[in-house]
Scaffold this active site. Structure first.
Site, PDB file in Angstrom:
ATOM      1  N   CYS A   2       9.382  -5.166-116.458  1.00 54.05           N
ATOM      2  CA  CYS A   2       8.980  -3.831-116.026  1.00 54.05           C
ATOM      3  C   CYS A   2       9.735  -2.774-116.825  1.00 54.05           C
ATOM      4  O   CYS A   2      10.873  -2.963-117.219  1.00 54.05           O
ATOM      5  CB  CYS A   2       9.227  -3.575-114.546  1.00 54.05           C
ATOM      6  N   ARG A  27       7.557  -4.600-121.985  1.00 50.72           N
ATOM      7  CA  ARG A  27       8.340  -5.177-120.889  1.00 50.72           C
ATOM      8  C   ARG A  27       7.464  -5.678-119.738  1.00 50.72           C
ATOM      9  O   ARG A  27       7.937  -6.353-118.832  1.00 50.72           O
ATOM     10  CB  ARG A  27       9.321  -4.135-120.345  1.00 50.72           C
ATOM     11  N   TRP A  74       5.427  -5.865-114.610  1.00 48.24           N
ATOM     12  CA  TRP A  74       5.205  -7.301-114.778  1.00 48.24           C
ATOM     13  C   TRP A  74       5.429  -7.886-113.388  1.00 48.24           C
ATOM     14  O   TRP A  74       6.559  -7.890-112.877  1.00 48.24           O
ATOM     15  CB  TRP A  74       6.192  -7.891-115.787  1.00 48.24           C
ATOM     16  N   ASN A 100      12.732  -2.009-111.354  1.00 46.35           N
ATOM     17  CA  ASN A 100      12.681  -3.188-112.230  1.00 46.35           C
ATOM     18  C   ASN A 100      13.712  -4.169-111.692  1.00 46.35           C
ATOM     19  O   ASN A 100      14.887  -3.827-111.581  1.00 46.35           O
ATOM     20  CB  ASN A 100      13.049  -2.746-113.662  1.00 46.35           C
ATOM     21  N   GLY A 101      13.273  -5.360-111.315  1.00 48.51           N
ATOM     22  CA  GLY A 101      14.222  -6.348-110.767  1.00 48.51           C
ATOM     23  C   GLY A 101      13.632  -7.012-109.541  1.00 48.51           C
ATOM     24  O   GLY A 101      12.425  -6.948-109.306  1.00 48.51           O
ATOM     25  N   GLU A 483       9.314 -24.453-131.825  1.00 50.89           N
ATOM     26  CA  GLU A 483       9.034 -23.020-131.982  1.00 50.89           C
ATOM     27  C   GLU A 483       7.579 -22.788-132.392  1.00 50.89           C
ATOM     28  O   GLU A 483       6.914 -21.879-131.884  1.00 50.89           O
ATOM     29  CB  GLU A 483      10.020 -22.431-133.002  1.00 50.89           C
ATOM     30  N   LYS A 487       4.942 -20.639-130.188  1.00 50.44           N
ATOM     31  CA  LYS A 487       4.219 -19.465-130.727  1.00 50.44           C
ATOM     32  C   LYS A 487       2.731 -19.608-130.464  1.00 50.44           C
ATOM     33  O   LYS A 487       2.075 -18.667-130.053  1.00 50.44           O
ATOM     34  CB  LYS A 487       4.418 -19.333-132.238  1.00 50.44           C
ATOM     35  N   GLU A 490       1.772 -19.389-126.567  1.00 54.26           N
ATOM     36  CA  GLU A 490       1.972 -18.119-125.862  1.00 54.26           C
ATOM     37  C   GLU A 490       0.983 -17.041-126.280  1.00 54.26           C
ATOM     38  O   GLU A 490       0.651 -16.180-125.477  1.00 54.26           O
ATOM     39  CB  GLU A 490       3.414 -17.621-125.969  1.00 54.26           C
ATOM     40  N   HIS A 506       6.411 -43.030-128.578  1.00 50.36           N
ATOM     41  CA  HIS A 506       6.810 -43.371-127.207  1.00 50.36           C
ATOM     42  C   HIS A 506       5.945 -42.658-126.172  1.00 50.36           C
ATOM     43  O   HIS A 506       6.347 -42.525-125.022  1.00 50.36           O
ATOM     44  CB  HIS A 506       8.293 -43.040-126.995  1.00 50.36           C
ATOM     45  N   LYS A 605       8.138  -9.014-122.634  1.00 53.48           N
ATOM     46  CA  LYS A 605       9.081  -9.223-123.731  1.00 53.48           C
ATOM     47  C   LYS A 605      10.454  -9.643-123.246  1.00 53.48           C
ATOM     48  O   LYS A 605      11.056 -10.552-123.792  1.00 53.48           O
ATOM     49  CB  LYS A 605       9.165  -7.938-124.551  1.00 53.48           C
TER      50      LYS A 605
HETATM   51  C1  F6R Z   1       8.875 -16.340-127.285  1.00 50.44           C
HETATM   52  C2  F6R Z   1       9.768 -15.363-126.705  1.00 50.44           C
HETATM   53  C3  F6R Z   1      10.600 -15.757-125.552  1.00 50.44           C
HETATM   54  C4  F6R Z   1      12.023 -15.218-125.725  1.00 50.44           C
HETATM   55  C5  F6R Z   1      12.867 -15.509-124.472  1.00 50.44           C
HETATM   56  C6  F6R Z   1      14.310 -15.079-124.647  1.00 50.44           C
HETATM   57  O1  F6R Z   1       8.186 -15.831-128.375  1.00 50.44           O
HETATM   58  O2  F6R Z   1       9.834 -14.251-127.149  1.00 50.44           O
HETATM   59  O3  F6R Z   1      10.597 -17.127-125.368  1.00 50.44           O
HETATM   60  O4  F6R Z   1      12.593 -15.827-126.845  1.00 50.44           O
HETATM   61  O5  F6R Z   1      12.314 -14.831-123.385  1.00 50.44           O
HETATM   62  O6  F6R Z   1      14.401 -13.720-124.890  1.00 50.44           O
HETATM   63  P1  F6R Z   1      15.704 -13.085-125.500  1.00 50.44           P
HETATM   64  O7  F6R Z   1      15.888 -13.624-126.867  1.00 50.44           O
HETATM   65  O8  F6R Z   1      15.455 -11.618-125.482  1.00 50.44           O
HETATM   66  O9  F6R Z   1      16.850 -13.478-124.609  1.00 50.44           O
END
Ligand code: F6R
Length: 610
Positions: A2, A27, A74, A100-101, A483, A487, A490, A506, A605
């Site tokens: 948020c 956010r 969010w 937010n929280g 990774e 990507k 998501e 396995h 984010k």
């Molecule tokens: C994936 C992504 C998330 C963040 C995770 C940690 O693309 O962005 O998996 O990597 O939420 O976020 P930070 O690095 O801000 O602690």
């Protein structure tokens, strides 16, 4: 999660708030709203949807006022609906709040209020908080006191901005666990979840600490704890270039951020690599150098993409510094009473510096006496401020929800950290020189990969309709496989799994048929022959092979359906280069599927709730 904006000044508040929310939309973006004071009344506009939907509502209503608060959500408690969107008004109609929280004891508070006849219109914990403050305000008739008394009974995390109709000149912002920044402009104040919503107005900011509040009254402000002790908050100047948070001609922030990587990687290593001496300079670690040298083990904790870079870091530090490294999901680590010794060094990796689980894991370790370090992007973030020392990755604002440039810069910083620690212990100058010189060449090699993006786009178009993807790699390339899969899933919503290539037999091998694209990270290293055998196993079952391979490798052409070459580098640095085509592959697939690349569904984010 948020984003919050609050404004009190001389400008029309609705456009200030909508512009601020647009900056904070990364956010959370499932609903948005504003509340402003107009001629002694609240006008509240809110809706499920994006900030642009809110903007239409606001423009249509032609709101007029100079004090207001806004929110982009969010969802945690309650679905993303108009009713659950913030701001929330209390039952007296006097208190309005954005939050937010998570209020953890909201059920208890709600029952108490309901017993006294309070009715709720939403399912949110935030409305409960607004009503709780309102119920105290009814008794004490003092806005600030009501906020303080209420928050001293609240459990959980919050960043809030709150208004009271009886005090139209006052705005209160309080933080516990969720970030809040107060911007001090020219006869104007702006509160926001981060500085990106503030820099347009002022660069003078105060980062609120936990249990600290800013009380803005008329033309003045004061910061104090929620226990009424004034605090001596430092005014800081934010360094922030506005164009860094614009798309700059790219279709999406994600693509812009992928293309920024030659520059952002260069920024991560600039002034730090001492290639001629075979060493690195990490000024931020000066105060804890001896603790690092004495550490018997290092624990790295993080979430998501940052956790993947931590896995690469484990290899690098163990290889170059010969110190055992453990990598922990922050969310698991914090809840299992981890064994921590005072000579442990715990590193938290976080792009945002606000991830709740990573922060909590660091706090747990600090309480148990460990030295805690941060590898963080956002300067002024909570993790950056609470750690004993650290290294900034200097990647600039990352707005696309899928992390790209932060990953490559984090790995770059971890490689430098491995050299830094290694050189204090046993790493030879010669070995260090080789890696340092290779690190210097990475930006230009990233550029080479970006220059061949068209080939990756073609492959993306061929496989966009696949239902599943498998990503396989070994050694340092295993975290890259994780990774790559993250990507893809998501931003495209295609199911993808990352696996250590040898583990495939396995279990996951059962998935392979002619419809399954399998992405191999098959670069030249000392286990290349092993990965070739794994490719053969996939081919034998008719899986489609997309290989990320080292330039000049012709053998792979006979085995893979598609080959994406990356330039040769030291095998320890391969993850940095191998990540780039995987970022592009998922980007192009998602665009072809018409997904919302920068704001994928259900995500946000920074995850500032548990
Ligand atoms: C994936 C992504 C998330 C963040 C995770 C940690 O693309 O962005 O998996 O990597 O939420 O976020 P930070 O690095 O801000 O602690």
């Amino acid at each position: 999660m948020c984003g919050i904006v609050g404004y009190k000044g001389h400008q029309q508040v609705s456009s200030v708030i909508v512009n601020g929310l647009r900056r904070l939309e990364y956010r959370g973006y499932d609903s948005a709203g504003v509340a402003i004071i107009e001629n002694g009344h609240y006008v509240i506009k809110k809706c499920a949807g994006l900030v642009e939907d809110l903007e239409k509502l606001v423009n249509h209503s032609q709101l007029k006022g100079t004090v207001g608060i806004g929110h982009t959500r969010w969802a945690t408690h309650g679905a993303p609906t108009n009713e659950n969107a913030h701001p929330h008004l209390d039952y007296t109609g006097k208190i309005v709040l954005v939050h937010n929280g998570i209020i953890e004891n909201y059920q208890t508070l709600k029952k108490k209020l309901a017993k006294n006849g309070v009715e709720f219109v939403s399912q949110t914990d935030t409305e409960v908080l607004a009503c709780f403050i309102g119920s105290i305000y009814e008794k004490v008739q003092n806005f600030e006191l009501a906020v303080r008394l209420a928050l001293s009974e609240v459990e959980g995390t919050f960043g809030i901005a709150v208004l009271c109709l009886d005090e139209p000149d006052m705005m209160i912002a309080v933080r516990r666990g969720s970030p809040l920044v107060l911007g001090l402009g020219n006869n104007e104040f702006i509160i926001a979840s981060d500085a990106s919503a503030i820099v347009q107005h002022t660069r003078q900011v105060i980062y609120l600490n936990d249990n600290e509040m800013a009380v803005i009254d008329g033309d003045t402000y004061v910061t104090k704890t929620i226990y009424d002790q004034e605090t001596d908050s430092e005014i800081q100047e934010v360094e922030f270039e506005l164009e860094k948070i614009e798309k700059g001609g790219f279709d999406h922030f994600m693509l812009k951020e992928i293309y920024e990587q030659p520059e952002t990687f260069h920024n991560a290593i600039r002034g730090r690599l001492l290639s001629a001496e075979g060493n690195v300079k990490l000024g931020g670690l000066g105060p804890v150098r001896d603790k690092i040298r004495a550490a018997k083990r290092i624990i790295i904790t993080a979430c998501g993409t940052s956790w993947h870079s931590a896995l690469v870091g484990e290899y690098l530090i163990e290889q170059l510094a010969h110190i055992p490294v453990e990598v922990e999901y922050a969310s698991e680590f914090r809840y299992r009473n981890p064994i921590i010794y005072p000579d442990d060094v715990l590193i938290g990796i976080s792009q945002s510096g606000e991830t709740a689980d990573t922060l909590a894991a660091l706090r747990e370790a600090k309480q148990k006496g460990a030295t805690i370090l941060g590898i963080v992007n956002v300067v002024g973030s909570t993790i950056a401020r609470e750690t004993d020392a650290g290294v900034f990755i200097h990647a600039g604002p990352e707005i696309g929800v899928a992390s790209t440039k932060a990953f490559t810069s984090q790995v770059g910083v971890l490689a430098m950290l491995a050299i830094y620690i290694g050189r204090m212990i046993h790493l030879s100058q010669r070995e260090a020189k080789v890696i340092a010189q290779e690190l210097e060449k990475i930006p230009q090699k990233i550029q080479q990969i970006l220059d061949n993006a068209d080939k990756i786009k073609e492959i993306a178009l061929q496989y966009k309709d696949a239902q599943n993807f498998l990503y396989l790699g070994r050694g340092l390339n295993f975290p890259v496989a994780l990774e790559g899969a993250l990507k893809l899933k998501e931003i495209s919503y295609i199911h993808a799994e990352g696996y250590p290539a040898a583990e495939m037999k396995h279990g996951p091998i059962a998935l392979i048929d002619e419809n399954l694209p399998v992405v191999f990270i098959a670069t030249k290293d000392d286990i290349y022959d092993k990965i070739i055998s794994n490719i053969e196993e996939v081919r034998a079952r008719k899986g489609k092979v997309i290989a990320i391979a080292t330039e000049g490798d012709t053998q792979i052409l006979t085995l893979a359906d598609h080959v994406i070459y990356i330039p040769e580098t030291d095998s320890m640095l391969t993850p940095i280069l191998a990540a780039i085509p995987l970022q592009l592959l998922s980007y192009y697939i998602s665009v072809a599927l018409d997904r919302n690349v920068d704001k994928p569904r259900n995500l946000a984010k920074s995850v500032t709730v548990e």
